[in-house]
Motif scaffolding. Structure first.
Motif, short mmCIF file in Angstrom:
data_model
loop_
_atom_site.label_atom_id
_atom_site.label_comp_id
_atom_site.label_asym_id
_atom_site.label_seq_id
_atom_site.Cartn_x
_atom_site.Cartn_y
_atom_site.Cartn_z
N TRP A 103 0.88 -1.17 0.00
CA TRP A 103 0.00 0.00 0.00
C TRP A 103 0.92 1.22 0.00
N THR A 104 0.84 2.02 -1.03
CA THR A 104 1.73 3.17 -1.14
C THR A 104 0.99 4.48 -1.40
N ASP A 105 -0.31 4.42 -1.71
CA ASP A 105 -1.02 5.63 -2.12
C ASP A 105 -1.04 6.73 -1.07
N LYS A 106 -0.91 6.41 0.20
CA LYS A 106 -0.96 7.44 1.24
C LYS A 106 0.39 7.72 1.89
N LEU A 107 1.42 7.01 1.50
CA LEU A 107 2.71 7.18 2.17
C LEU A 107 3.31 8.57 1.99
N SER A 108 2.99 9.23 0.90
CA SER A 108 3.57 10.55 0.64
C SER A 108 2.75 11.70 1.22
#
Length: 162
Positions: free
Chosen positions: A51-56
């Motif tokens: 899951w990477t969509d919210k990491l930034s």
């Protein structure tokens, strides 16, 4: 590598095929918004599934997301440890999305997924404006994710491969 995304929905609470045995899992709503806790849950549960969509997102963006009146979070505990969580995002249209759902790595394969998903769907239907519960999963998620959603009564309405 091709990734397939599956979209599933439930249009009536009567369609829920509930798994009622908790196996000691305690599911509790986090009624006090704390974006750092949601970020922790997102990372703990989502890391293994990329899951990477919210990491930034910045702290301010996380705070705005978590404090939205449409977003509610439930946490699953087992013997005091975080075992999993889900977030529901209820839209004014009546669509309530299971936005995030999953188990912590140490709790996968122990029979908790069906009960936790039953809790997610049941709580989605408890939101007075809900007319439809929906979720999406993909081929990168746990191999049992799609079958768990379908076993609880969710029906696939769209499939996309990229």
């Amino acid at each position: 590598m091709a990734v397939t995304t599956y979209y599933l929905e439930m249009k009536s609470s009567d369609e829920l095929i509930e798994k009622t045995e908790s196996r000691g899992l305690v599911v509790q709503e986090a009624k006090i918004d704390e974006f750092r806790f949601n970020r922790f849950l997102y990372q703990l549960i989502g890391e293994q599934w990329d899951w990477t969509d919210k990491l930034s997102l910045s702290d301010e963006e996380w705070k705005a997301y978590v404090e939205s009146p449409n977003v509610r979070t439930w946490v699953a505990y087992y013997d005091g440890a975080v075992a999993g969580y889900f977030e529901l995002n209820a839209k004014e249209s009546g669509d309530t999305e299971i936005a995030y759902f999953g188990l912590a790595p140490n709790f996968i394969g122990k029979g908790f997924g069906g009960y936790l998903l039953s809790q997610a769907i049941s709580n989605a239907w408890d939101i007075s404006s809900t007319k439809r519960v929906w979720v999406h999963t993909c081929s990168l998620d746990h191999a049992s994710a799609l079958s768990n959603y379908q076993a609880r009564g969710l029906k696939m309405y769209k499939e996309e491969t990229e």
